[in-house]
Design an enzyme around this catalytic site. Sequence first.
Site, PDB file in Angstrom:
ATOM      1  NE  ARG A 105      13.638   0.309 -11.538  1.00 21.03           N
ATOM      2  CZ  ARG A 105      14.428   0.341 -12.283  1.00 21.03           C
ATOM      3  NH1 ARG A 105      14.050   0.922 -13.397  1.00 21.03           N
ATOM      4  NH2 ARG A 105      15.724  -0.011 -12.232  1.00 21.03           N
ATOM      5  CB  ALA A 158       2.719   6.560 -25.329  1.00 21.43           C
ATOM      6  N   GLY A 159       1.624   4.316 -23.720  1.00 17.98           N
ATOM      7  CA  GLY A 159       0.850   2.827 -24.043  1.00 17.98           C
ATOM      8  C   GLY A 159      -0.505   2.523 -23.115  1.00 17.98           C
ATOM      9  CB  CYS A 171       2.984   1.375  -6.087  1.00 19.19           C
ATOM     10  SG  CYS A 171       3.748   0.214  -5.074  1.00 19.19           S
TER      11      CYS A 171
HETATM   12  N1  LIG Z   1       5.335  -3.625  -4.386  1.00 18.66           N
HETATM   13  C1  LIG Z   1       6.163  -2.667  -4.598  1.00 18.66           C
HETATM   14  O1  LIG Z   1       6.605  -2.389  -5.814  1.00 18.66           O
HETATM   15  C2  LIG Z   1       6.381  -1.559  -3.747  1.00 18.66           C
HETATM   16  C3  LIG Z   1       7.397  -0.658  -3.971  1.00 18.66           C
HETATM   17  C4  LIG Z   1       7.711   0.284  -2.866  1.00 18.66           C
HETATM   18  C5  LIG Z   1       6.798   0.250  -1.624  1.00 18.66           C
HETATM   19  N2  LIG Z   1       5.760  -0.633  -1.514  1.00 18.66           N
HETATM   20  C6  LIG Z   1       5.075  -0.382  -0.270  1.00 18.66           C
HETATM   21  O2  LIG Z   1       5.546  -1.598   0.504  1.00 18.66           O
HETATM   22  C7  LIG Z   1       4.181  -2.252   1.184  1.00 18.66           C
HETATM   23  C8  LIG Z   1       4.359  -3.612   0.995  1.00 18.66           C
HETATM   24  O3  LIG Z   1       3.953  -3.861  -0.395  1.00 18.66           O
HETATM   25  P1  LIG Z   1       4.117  -5.129  -1.075  1.00 18.66           P
HETATM   26  O4  LIG Z   1       3.957  -5.108  -2.377  1.00 18.66           O
HETATM   27  O5  LIG Z   1       5.409  -5.893  -0.727  1.00 18.66           O
HETATM   28  O6  LIG Z   1       2.731  -6.102  -0.556  1.00 18.66           O
HETATM   29  P2  LIG Z   1       2.237  -7.599  -0.274  1.00 18.66           P
HETATM   30  O7  LIG Z   1       0.999  -7.533  -0.288  1.00 18.66           O
HETATM   31  O8  LIG Z   1       3.123  -8.221  -1.723  1.00 18.66           O
HETATM   32  O9  LIG Z   1       3.198  -7.926   1.223  1.00 18.66           O
HETATM   33  C9  LIG Z   1       2.584  -7.671   2.331  1.00 18.66           C
HETATM   34  C10 LIG Z   1       2.856  -9.052   2.969  1.00 18.66           C
HETATM   35  O10 LIG Z   1       2.480  -8.700   4.575  1.00 18.66           O
HETATM   36  C11 LIG Z   1       1.862  -9.845   4.850  1.00 18.66           C
HETATM   37  N3  LIG Z   1       1.117  -9.263   6.221  1.00 18.66           N
HETATM   38  C12 LIG Z   1       0.109  -8.722   6.255  1.00 18.66           C
HETATM   39  N4  LIG Z   1      -0.343  -8.220   7.490  1.00 18.66           N
HETATM   40  C13 LIG Z   1       0.365  -9.120   8.394  1.00 18.66           C
HETATM   41  C14 LIG Z   1       0.606  -9.238   9.757  1.00 18.66           C
HETATM   42  N5  LIG Z   1      -0.171  -8.856  10.674  1.00 18.66           N
HETATM   43  N6  LIG Z   1       1.510 -10.324  10.280  1.00 18.66           N
HETATM   44  C15 LIG Z   1       2.410 -10.836   9.367  1.00 18.66           C
HETATM   45  N7  LIG Z   1       2.447 -10.559   7.944  1.00 18.66           N
HETATM   46  C16 LIG Z   1       1.655  -9.689   7.454  1.00 18.66           C
HETATM   47  C17 LIG Z   1       1.130 -10.357   4.066  1.00 18.66           C
HETATM   48  O11 LIG Z   1       0.659 -11.754   4.322  1.00 18.66           O
HETATM   49  C18 LIG Z   1       2.172 -10.174   2.734  1.00 18.66           C
HETATM   50  O12 LIG Z   1       2.712 -11.495   2.570  1.00 18.66           O
HETATM   51  C19 LIG Z   1       3.065  -1.322   0.800  1.00 18.66           C
HETATM   52  O13 LIG Z   1       3.032  -0.271   1.834  1.00 18.66           O
HETATM   53  C20 LIG Z   1       3.474  -0.805  -0.729  1.00 18.66           C
HETATM   54  O14 LIG Z   1       2.901   0.422  -0.840  1.00 18.66           O
HETATM   55  C21 LIG Z   1       5.613  -1.500  -2.414  1.00 18.66           C
END
Ligand SMILES: NC(=O)c1ccc[n+]([C@@H]2O[C@H](COP(=O)([O-])OP(=O)(O)OC[C@H]3O[C@@H](n4cnc5c(N)ncnc54)[C@H](O)[C@@H]3O)[C@@H](O)[C@H]2O)c1
Length: 439
Positions: free
Chosen positions: A150, A248-249, A256
């Site tokens: 999270r 609630a909110g 996500c």
């Molecule tokens: N944010 C969360 O809380 C969370 C939790 C669990 C899972 N996820 C999943 O994890 C994944 C990443 O989420 P996030 O929030 O970290 O995304 P984000 O957008 O914060 O980070 C993605 C990173 O990937 C880089 N990137 C994209 N294409 C690239 C490439 N070709 N080469 C090199 N770097 C590249 C971007 O520049 C960016 O820094 C997603 O699939 C999301 O659904 C996110």
Amino acid sequence: MRLTLVGTGYVGLVAAVCFAKLGHDVIAVDREPIIRGLQENKLNIWEPQLEQELADVSAKGNLRFETDVVKASADADALMVAVGTPTRPDGHTDLGHIHEVLAQLMQSTTCPPFVIIKSTVPVGTCDELEASLLAAGLHTEVVFNPEFLRQGSALNDFMEPDRIVFGCKTPQAETLLRELYDGIEAPIHVCERRSAELVKYASNAFLAMKISFANMMSDVCEGYGADIRHVMSGVGADRRIGPEFLSAGVGYGGSCFSKDLQALLTTGKLIGRSLPLLEAVAKVNDQRIPRMIAKLISLWGNPLGKRLCVLGISFKPNTNDVRDAPFLTLLAQCERHGIEVQAYDPVVRQVGAKTVKVLESPYTAAATADAVLIMTEWPQFAELDWPYLLHLMRQPLVLDGRNLLPSGVISQIVDVVKAVYVPVGRPMECSLSAREESL
Ligand SMILES: NC(=O)c1ccc[n+]([C@@H]2O[C@H](COP(=O)([O-])OP(=O)(O)OC[C@H]3O[C@@H](n4cnc5c(N)ncnc54)[C@H](O)[C@@H]3O)[C@@H](O)[C@H]2O)c1
């Protein structure tokens, strides 16, 4: 283990730092400007303790940065992919960033023996990615290892997860993943890739469902003068239900929940199945901001030209992430009603929208406002000098979109400052004189 990790966003950077802390030799890859910043220990995401932990592992030499995937993964035991997987306008998941990474690998003749997908991807994706690598002559097993951290407590969640899920085909892949996570105490669930891909979506859908359930019940509470906090603490005390995610909110936001719910709905459609429960979850969530605006309008009368102070921009506390934040929906609706917004957030300094003034302090944001609305449950908002803040406003009206203010503060502002306090799923509070005035 030598691990190359592509994508240094909220998930990738936290994972890179944590795997480096566990003693692995990690090379993190991202685009040029992001990597340049990280090499100077400048982060474009905000997460408690991350900057310090990054400095520590970098100083020890366990974490390095690169911009070239092929170069960075030449000697790696595994390549982990944690790039974004946003929703396309047609509701399908955009796997473009993942394909871009794999396309770079396919241009080379070598590839690490394992590609671990950490990004959230629709069911069947890992099978497809492995087939395309094979077609390019690369004999690599694609493994799925979803992330459940999270934002706001990401480092802690990563190092102390409730469970770790491995979706893999061979015992060799399982052995590799166990070695990667060695040092983290958590139950490990091993299954085939398609089930692992669905575990991630089903988990987020279930959490979103809990939030929408609490919000739906808050509407009932408002209609009957009950208190949603008491209802949900009674419900959540049942161990089969649990107390988490029952507040609630103003609704869920972030990068996500909406995205993953939409992806699951599309997944259902592709096999001719509607998922009505999930449609209802999204619908209840979509009603939150219009309900909040309706409350404001009923209290103000004509909203045109009114000034709203909003406390909290990020979708949750302890992050600077505004992706899909309820604040953005609020802003759009305020604009439609001619309501001026002045906002404050402890870490977000800009939102890229012209129609909002982001101010340096909660007090400047409240000056001459006709109401204050708490959008994000930053704990420091409960500690503000509320009588002073209300004194700066044109009208002492508080909408607590997160039921954040403690009872002591509420009675002080209602009895002493004569403010009107409007929570979610509970009766509104105001002084006797204010009540008489409204009659
Ligand atoms: N944010 C969360 O809380 C969370 C939790 C669990 C899972 N996820 C999943 O994890 C994944 C990443 O989420 P996030 O929030 O970290 O995304 P984000 O957008 O914060 O980070 C993605 C990173 O990937 C880089 N990137 C994209 N294409 C690239 C490439 N070709 N080469 C090199 N770097 C590249 C971007 O520049 C960016 O820094 C997603 O699939 C999301 O659904 C996110």
